[in-house]
Design an enzyme around this catalytic site. Structure first.
Site, mmCIF file in Angstrom:
data_model
loop_
_atom_site.group_PDB
_atom_site.id
_atom_site.type_symbol
_atom_site.label_atom_id
_atom_site.label_comp_id
_atom_site.label_asym_id
_atom_site.label_seq_id
_atom_site.Cartn_x
_atom_site.Cartn_y
_atom_site.Cartn_z
ATOM 1 N N LYS A 5 35.883 3.038 8.855
ATOM 2 C CA LYS A 5 36.916 3.972 9.318
ATOM 3 C C LYS A 5 37.367 4.792 8.123
ATOM 4 O O LYS A 5 37.320 4.318 6.991
ATOM 5 C CB LYS A 5 38.106 3.208 9.909
ATOM 6 C CG LYS A 5 39.099 4.054 10.691
ATOM 7 C CD LYS A 5 38.527 4.597 11.982
ATOM 8 C CE LYS A 5 38.875 3.837 13.186
ATOM 9 N NZ LYS A 5 38.363 4.217 14.452
HETATM 10 N N1 GLU Z 1 36.748 6.920 16.526
HETATM 11 C C1 GLU Z 1 36.060 6.340 17.638
HETATM 12 C C2 GLU Z 1 36.361 4.859 17.732
HETATM 13 O O1 GLU Z 1 37.335 4.397 17.211
HETATM 14 C C3 GLU Z 1 34.586 6.665 17.639
HETATM 15 C C4 GLU Z 1 33.800 6.157 16.481
HETATM 16 C C5 GLU Z 1 32.375 6.668 16.471
HETATM 17 O O2 GLU Z 1 31.975 7.326 17.400
HETATM 18 O O3 GLU Z 1 31.697 6.378 15.490
HETATM 19 O O4 GLU Z 1 35.685 4.126 18.383
#
Ligand code: GLU
Length: 411
Positions: free
Chosen positions: A101
């Site tokens: 993240k």
């Molecule tokens: N931000 C989204 C999540 O928390 C998508 C992450 C992604 O597609 O890599 O799942």
């Protein structure tokens, strides 16, 4: 948030009797990058120091994967917790990624388009050595969107000297983004309603749904809910909530947002404070905005029979306890909102193979993966006699622990 995520992990690890060596390894991230950089505002003389983060929890099963959020209060603990949750999420749906993240501590609402672009490009440069199509692949999250992903892709590609669409997902389709990625998280939530209704013993064909949030996730959940024959009775954004017990016309509300940016002033519904969404009389409540909204204060008012978590970590530990005590069926974030990363995986596969799928292919495969993941988690919940969140964690952690054990320790 980090302590909560680790506390939850420890609880489930001991419940599972997880090997202590593996448990110790999984409770901390493999790599955390913290950067600070100068950001020049449109007023040329104003230069602000901005903090950014990228945490990669685990690269045992493939590259790490996860969104980047732009938010004024994001910090290392939050990003680390969310990176860990991404690991379990990827494992639950069976996509070959570990969790990551990113975060930039800035309020995107206060930025001009040019400022947003400068922050995105500079942050990308700051983390350029730790991302890549085979190492770590960012995506949108809170406060970021397709355009931000396009700038990230461009910055990375300029740096290496050729176009690298696979370095990021959630890009515009014109740039190698997948069709139906934009809608994927919201759609995935709605795909799970029939199974959740079944588990709760209610008829899932036409339900009243209240959605907290009307952005990347909430808006598309509302569209998909309406298409599936449900009634969306309320949605909200930071300007407040709109409510109509006979159903909101979702396309008219989305059109209003495109023209006016916020729901404020929308004429075809009653206006209520955003937090009133949680206590509305409805069948399904979907928190699809920010973390921590279902807490000791709000959980006691929830009237829905089912909560489907669209946001990451929308329920606090106290909120979770209250909802469970009250017999409310919770489909936890790491299962419910995994549609986003699932179609991100499809996007990455399409970029790497340079071969693109049709919308029908993407949606059919998404539905298949989401419904199978629900069944898998639900059968753990039944066989282990635990709630859905614990079952989802057991499922995700077990898969990762198995992979870790067979890889062994280097050197
Ligand atoms: N931000 C989204 C999540 O928390 C998508 C992450 C992604 O597609 O890599 O799942």
């Amino acid at each position: 948030m980090y302590h909560d995520a680790v506390g939850q992990f420890d609880r489930v690890a001991s419940l599972m009797g997880l090997d202590k060596n593996v448990a110790d390894r999984l409770r901390v991230p493999q790599r955390s990058t913290v950067v600070s950089f100068p950001f020049r505002h449109d007023t040329y003389n104003e230069v602000e120091t901005i903090f950014g983060y990228r945490v990669q929890h685990l690269n045992t099963m493939g590259p790490t994967k996860g969104g980047i959020r732009f938010a004024p209060d994001v910090d290392l603990g939050e990003v680390t917790a969310l990176a860990m949750l991404m690991t379990w999420k990827c494992a639950i749906v069976g996509v070959p990624f570990g969790g990551a993240k990113g975060g930039v501590r800035i309020d995107p609402m206060q930025l001009s388009r040019a400022e947003l672009q400068r922050v995105t490009r500079r942050y990308t440069m700051e983390i350029i050595n730790v991302i890549g199509p085979e190492t770590d692949i960012p995506a949108p999250d809170l406060g970021t969107n397709e355009q931000v992903m396009a700038w990230l892709m461009d910055t990375y590609s300029q740096h290496v000297g050729h176009a690298v669409p696979a370095v990021v997902t959630g890009k515009p389709p014109a740039l190698g983004g997948s069709v139906a990625r934009r809608e994927a998280t919201g759609r995935g939530l709605i795909f799970l309603i029939p199974q959740a209704a079944n588990a709760t013993g209610i008829d899932g064909s036409s339900l009243r749904i209240a959605i907290h949030g009307f952005g990347n996730v909430g808006m598309f959940a509302a569209v998909a809910a309406e298409q599936a024959g449900h009634k969306v009775i309320a949605v909200s954004d930071i300007s407040g909530g709109i409510y109509n017990p006979d159903g909101i016309d979702v396309s008219s509300a989305s059109k209003w947002i495109q023209e006016h940016r916020f729901l404020e002033g929308y004429p075809e519904a009653d206006h209520i404070p955003g937090n009133d969404i949680f206590g509305l009389e409805c069948d399904v409540l979907i928190p699809a905005a920010v973390q921590g909204v279902l807490n000791a204060d709000t959980a006691k008012d929830v009237k829905a029979k089912i909560v489907i978590e669209g946001a990451n970590n929308p329920t606090t530990i106290e909120g979770d306890e209250i909802l469970r005590e009250r017999g409310i069926f919770i489909v936890p974030d790491i299962l419910a909102n995994a549609g986003g990363v699932t179609v991100s995986y499809f996007e990455w596969v399409q970029d790497v193979q340079k071969y693109f799928w049709t919308e029908n292919e993407v949606v059919a495969r998404l539905r298949e993966i989401m419904t199978r993941a629900f069944d898998d988690v639900y059968s753990v919940a039944i066989s282990e006699n635990v709630d859905m969140r614990t079952a989802a964690l057991i499922k995700g952690i077990r898969r990762v622990a198995d992979a870790k054990l067979v890889r062994g320790v280097f050197p």
